[in-house]
Design a protein around this motif. Structure first.
Motif, PDB file in Angstrom:
ATOM      1  N   ARG A   9       0.599  -1.322   0.017  1.00 18.66           N
ATOM      2  CA  ARG A   9       0.002   0.084   0.068  1.00 18.66           C
ATOM      3  C   ARG A   9       0.922   1.335  -0.022  1.00 18.66           C
ATOM      4  O   ARG A   9       0.446   2.117  -0.579  1.00 18.66           O
ATOM      5  CB  ARG A   9      -0.937  -0.204   1.168  1.00 18.66           C
ATOM      6  CG  ARG A   9      -2.008  -1.101   1.174  1.00 18.66           C
ATOM      7  CD  ARG A   9      -3.201  -0.791   2.327  1.00 18.66           C
ATOM      8  NE  ARG A   9      -2.674  -0.987   3.693  1.00 18.66           N
ATOM      9  CZ  ARG A   9      -2.758  -1.995   4.179  1.00 18.66           C
ATOM     10  NH1 ARG A   9      -3.195  -2.986   3.495  1.00 18.66           N
ATOM     11  NH2 ARG A   9      -2.304  -2.211   5.454  1.00 18.66           N
ATOM     12  N   LEU A  10       1.915   1.229   0.880  1.00 20.63           N
ATOM     13  CA  LEU A  10       2.785   2.492   0.771  1.00 20.63           C
ATOM     14  C   LEU A  10       3.473   2.499  -0.600  1.00 20.63           C
ATOM     15  O   LEU A  10       3.676   3.760  -0.995  1.00 20.63           O
ATOM     16  CB  LEU A  10       3.828   2.170   1.974  1.00 20.63           C
ATOM     17  CG  LEU A  10       3.493   2.305   3.395  1.00 20.63           C
ATOM     18  CD1 LEU A  10       4.586   1.894   4.425  1.00 20.63           C
ATOM     19  CD2 LEU A  10       2.660   3.526   3.800  1.00 20.63           C
ATOM     20  N   ASP A  56     -12.561  -7.763   5.164  1.00 22.06           N
ATOM     21  CA  ASP A  56     -11.935  -6.754   5.835  1.00 22.06           C
ATOM     22  C   ASP A  56     -11.798  -5.427   4.618  1.00 22.06           C
ATOM     23  O   ASP A  56     -11.538  -5.857   3.357  1.00 22.06           O
ATOM     24  CB  ASP A  56     -10.602  -6.948   6.053  1.00 22.06           C
ATOM     25  CG  ASP A  56      -9.669  -5.750   6.446  1.00 22.06           C
ATOM     26  OD1 ASP A  56      -9.173  -5.037   5.959  1.00 22.06           O
ATOM     27  OD2 ASP A  56      -9.593  -5.583   7.721  1.00 22.06           O
ATOM     28  N   ARG A  57     -12.652  -4.426   4.915  1.00 16.27           N
ATOM     29  CA  ARG A  57     -12.842  -3.250   3.686  1.00 16.27           C
ATOM     30  C   ARG A  57     -11.577  -2.878   3.419  1.00 16.27           C
ATOM     31  O   ARG A  57     -11.335  -2.728   2.084  1.00 16.27           O
ATOM     32  CB  ARG A  57     -13.486  -2.170   4.489  1.00 16.27           C
ATOM     33  CG  ARG A  57     -13.728  -1.036   3.555  1.00 16.27           C
ATOM     34  CD  ARG A  57     -14.380   0.260   4.296  1.00 16.27           C
ATOM     35  NE  ARG A  57     -15.357  -0.028   5.039  1.00 16.27           N
ATOM     36  CZ  ARG A  57     -16.725  -0.160   4.573  1.00 16.27           C
ATOM     37  NH1 ARG A  57     -16.988   0.360   3.253  1.00 16.27           N
ATOM     38  NH2 ARG A  57     -17.820  -0.582   5.371  1.00 16.27           N
ATOM     39  N   VAL A  58     -10.631  -2.738   4.122  1.00 18.01           N
ATOM     40  CA  VAL A  58      -9.161  -2.102   3.662  1.00 18.01           C
ATOM     41  C   VAL A  58      -8.510  -3.113   2.680  1.00 18.01           C
ATOM     42  O   VAL A  58      -8.023  -2.758   1.802  1.00 18.01           O
ATOM     43  CB  VAL A  58      -8.298  -2.023   4.659  1.00 18.01           C
ATOM     44  CG1 VAL A  58      -6.900  -1.274   4.169  1.00 18.01           C
ATOM     45  CG2 VAL A  58      -8.697  -0.514   5.517  1.00 18.01           C
ATOM     46  N   VAL A  96      -7.101  -4.633  -3.002  1.00 18.99           N
ATOM     47  CA  VAL A  96      -7.397  -5.537  -4.274  1.00 18.99           C
ATOM     48  C   VAL A  96      -7.760  -4.710  -5.385  1.00 18.99           C
ATOM     49  O   VAL A  96      -7.285  -4.852  -6.578  1.00 18.99           O
ATOM     50  CB  VAL A  96      -7.948  -6.747  -3.913  1.00 18.99           C
ATOM     51  CG1 VAL A  96      -8.628  -7.514  -5.031  1.00 18.99           C
ATOM     52  CG2 VAL A  96      -7.650  -7.439  -2.794  1.00 18.99           C
ATOM     53  N   LEU A  97      -8.760  -4.093  -4.867  1.00 17.58           N
ATOM     54  CA  LEU A  97      -9.566  -3.296  -6.120  1.00 17.58           C
ATOM     55  C   LEU A  97      -8.576  -2.071  -6.741  1.00 17.58           C
ATOM     56  O   LEU A  97      -8.509  -2.187  -7.889  1.00 17.58           O
ATOM     57  CB  LEU A  97     -10.905  -2.650  -5.518  1.00 17.58           C
ATOM     58  CG  LEU A  97     -11.806  -2.105  -6.494  1.00 17.58           C
ATOM     59  CD1 LEU A  97     -12.138  -3.272  -7.643  1.00 17.58           C
ATOM     60  CD2 LEU A  97     -12.957  -1.520  -6.013  1.00 17.58           C
ATOM     61  N   ILE A 130      -0.451 -10.602  -3.707  1.00 19.30           N
ATOM     62  CA  ILE A 130      -1.074 -10.176  -2.477  1.00 19.30           C
ATOM     63  C   ILE A 130      -2.437 -10.261  -2.796  1.00 19.30           C
ATOM     64  O   ILE A 130      -3.332 -10.398  -1.900  1.00 19.30           O
ATOM     65  CB  ILE A 130      -0.416  -8.884  -2.248  1.00 19.30           C
ATOM     66  CG1 ILE A 130       0.966  -8.722  -1.860  1.00 19.30           C
ATOM     67  CG2 ILE A 130      -1.276  -8.040  -1.191  1.00 19.30           C
ATOM     68  CD1 ILE A 130       1.622  -7.570  -1.624  1.00 19.30           C
ATOM     69  N   CYS A 131      -3.015  -9.722  -3.864  1.00 17.79           N
ATOM     70  CA  CYS A 131      -4.047  -9.666  -4.265  1.00 17.79           C
ATOM     71  C   CYS A 131      -5.103 -11.201  -4.134  1.00 17.79           C
ATOM     72  O   CYS A 131      -6.119 -11.341  -3.427  1.00 17.79           O
ATOM     73  CB  CYS A 131      -4.706  -9.376  -5.661  1.00 17.79           C
ATOM     74  SG  CYS A 131      -4.302  -7.304  -5.840  1.00 17.79           S
TER      75      CYS A 131
END
Length: 663
Positions: A427-428, A548-550, A555-556, A625-626
């Motif tokens: 994410r970073l 888990d929303r985050v 993924v999206l 990761i997705c």
């Protein structure tokens, strides 16, 4: 006066009795001489038959034990292949060890769910499973338990073989199978002691009573003392037939000569027979002790703990591995009834409930629990339980195998922490790549806010100098525009903050609409920079998902970013990115559709592999990761060609069953 002739009948009767008594004694003696050999012959025949039955039962149990040991090794290998597949070298080393421990193994093949060979050892895998093995595979798939095939491949010159088909499952879905092939001839040669094979001809028969393996070290059987015993193999009927090489005892050919021999040499023959019987008994006991020593050494070498309990829950046997797991010696465990000293206080209620269920005849075949050692250390264990049945088919207790899963739990926790760090880093990295776009996107609302506030100040200064009343409508419009631009900048900053902050995975009911809206600002930002049109096409009513929303937002965002980059060489009027969703059969599917260059077949094979990337500066972790994140939620991630050109990536998640879970 007495006349001589008057006494003649009495004298004749006396003489007749004098002759009759010796004759009767002789006849009785002869009858005894005849009856004793005949009775001895019958007793010996009965003893031989009973001994043959007992030895046959022991051999049958030995053969079944060898196959059961191999079944346990295959089950452990199958569980490891599904949970954490080893490397090819480690897998081959483990298969070689299995072949060394079980000489009867001639082939082990690992198939995937589509029947493709993933690995094998021993003989070359067949082009197609034999008919008996296919039938066993059908039954195994229906019951989800390992099954043996009927023996096959036997001929006059070639012994038969037997397959064991073990289905593998991951998350309740078929994940492949293990097929082990056993040589029945090798099983007989290795498992049957020499002393038994020297006295008996052994044959393994199939369902049609055709021989599939033979061992006759002492020659063919006489057909006098025979016994048949079925091997208890799930799915297969294999009969062990034994035929003693000994002939039936014979009566002496000449009873008169035999009587002399019996009277003269009876004691010597009795002593010789007794010595021979004692020698054979000692030899049998010595062989049995060797077998028991071998079995004890094998059980003590296992890393799996073994525990036997009777029908009252009293511990009757433990091996060394179990003692090491619970930290208690065998003498403190054998003979003890619950509550056990290794029960942990925090799960005591669970222990008592499960023990009551065991006493009622209901067991949980497999479960995880925690044991406590005397020093207070908790040991997580995996327990397998099965009924313990004696030779007559009566249940005498329960047998349990216990595995210490401390290392597995530690590895799972470490893997979870590493995965969390990797996701945070990803994410970073995503935010780092988007930093320039974020700066540009934030400059626009900030510049607009500056312009509107400067205009409002000018209006106030102008009206203050001229003395004219303030134009409230113009001032309200400027301030409203400034408020909207500030909200826009704040939404972008909040989206970035929620996306990159470190947090524990938290599953909760979420809607696909909220997930899409959570990253829509970031996706639109990337799309505008690349000249891509974003179209969101979501049905108004979609079931919620437990997620888990985050993680779903990550993924999206990864999928949309890949889709935008894939359309870099697409004509500007065709750069359209679509986000769609559908619900069917209890599954919510979300699709990211682009009109890019598509995915070549050679690239598709390693697309989801870690560190595999087609980008010059890519790390190769985005899609890996997705997929890990989606599988963490019990879903799947797949891709397919877009009929209009490009690629369709779709991730599917289980929908909530509650009627009120729409949104």
């Amino acid at each position: 006066m007495k006349f001589p002739f008057a006494q003649q009948p009495d004298a004749q009767r006396a003489r007749s009795w004098r002759w009759l008594v010796p004759v009767l004694l002789v006849l009785l003696f002869l009858a005894v001489l005849i009856w004793l050999p005949w009775q001895a012959r019958q007793m010996e025949a009965t003893e031989r038959q009973e001994q043959l039955i007992a030895d046959t039962l022991w051999v049958e149990q030995t053969l079944r034990f060898e196959l059961a040991r191999s079944e346990e090794a295959l089950a452990g290998l199958g569980a490891d292949l599904v949970a954490r597949p080893p490397s090819a070298q480690a897998l081959q080393a483990r298969l070689r060890q299995m072949f060394e421990n079980g000489p009867e193994l001639v082939r082990v093949v690992w198939y995937d769910a589509d029947g493709k060979v993933l690995a094998s050892h021993g003989l070359e895998p067949p082009a197609a499973l034999p008919a008996p093995t296919r039938l066993a595979a059908e039954v195994a798939g229906a019951t989800r338990r390992g099954r043996y095939s009927e023996p096959y491949g036997a001929s006059d010159a070639t012994p038969g073989v037997l397959d064991f088909y073990l289905p593998l499952y991951a998350g309740g879905k078929p994940a492949g199978s293990l097929v082990a092939t056993y040589s029945l001839q090798t099983l007989l040669d290795e498992a049957v002691p020499w002393w038994f094979a020297q006295d008996n001809a052994l044959t393994l028969l199939d369902r049609e009573d055709d021989p599939v393996a033979r061992r006759a070290a002492g020659g063919p059987g006489r057909g006098v003392y025979t016994h048949r015993r079925e091997l208890d193999l799930p799915g297969a009927l294999v009969v062990l037939s034994t035929d003693s090489v000994k002939r039936a005892p014979q009566l002496l050919p000449n009873l008169l000569v035999g009587s002399v021999i019996v009277l003269a040499l009876g004691l010597v023959l009795s002593l010789g027979s007794l010595w021979r019987h004692i020698s054979r008994t000692l030899a049998a006991e010595r062989a049995l002790r060797q077998q028991m020593a071998f079995r004890t050494a094998m059980e003590n070498s296992l890393i799996t703990g073994l525990r036997a309990r009777d029908l009252e829950g009293r511990v009757t046997y433990v091996n060394r591995a179990f003692c090491e797991i619970v930290g208690l010696p065998a003498q403190e465990l054998v003979g003890k009834k619950p509550p056990m000293p290794y029960w942990a206080p925090e799960v005591m209620a669970d222990y008592e409930e499960r023990f009551a269920s065991v006493l009622s005849g209901n067991i949980t075949p497999q479960f995880e629990t925690v044991f406590q050692r005397p020093d207070g250390v908790r040991v997580p264990v995996l327990v397998y339980e099965a009924p313990l049945v004696d030779a007559d088919g009566r249940q005498t207790g329960w047998m349990s195998s216990i595995q210490d899963i401390t290392e597995r739990k530690r590895a799972e926790e470490l893997n979870r922490q590493q995965q969390e760090k990797l996701e945070t880093s990803a994410r970073l990295a995503t935010m780092g790549e988007m930093s320039s776009m974020l700066a540009h996107e934030l400059n626009q609302p900030l510049a607009a806010i500056s312009s509107y506030t400067a205009g409002a100040i000018n209006v106030l200064e102008r009206t203050g100098k001229s003395g004219e009343p303030v134009n409230a409508g113009m001032l309200r419009h400027a301030l409203e525009q400034a408020r909207q631009q500030a909200q826009r900048a704040g939404q972008i900053i909040r989206s970035v903050h929620e996306f990159v902050k470190k947090r524990e995975p938290r599953r909760e009911p979420v809607t696909i609409h909220s997930v899409v809206e959570g990253v829509r600002a970031l996706v639109e930002l990337q799309a505008r920079q690349a000249g891509v049109i974003l179209r969101v096409e979501l049905p108004p009513q979609l079931p919620k998902v437990e997620a888990d929303r985050v993680m779903l937002e990550q993924v999206l965002l990864n999928l949309t970013r890949n889709a935008i980059e894939a359309m870099a060489d697409t004509r500007p009027d065709q750069r359209v990115l679509r986000i769609g969703a559908a619900h069917a059969d209890g599954v919510v599917a979300v699709s990211v559709i682009d009109r890019g260059h598509g995915i070549a077949p050679e690239v598709a094979a390693g697309l989801f592999s870690p560190f595999y990337s087609t980008k010059q500066d890519g790390m190769g972790m985005g899609l890996s990761i997705c997929r890990t994140a989606i599988e963490f939620h019990g879903g799947t991630l797949a891709h397919a060609p877009n009929p209009g050109g490009g690629t369709v990536f779709t991730f599917s998640l289980p929908a909530q069953a509650a009627s009120g879970a729409l949104g």
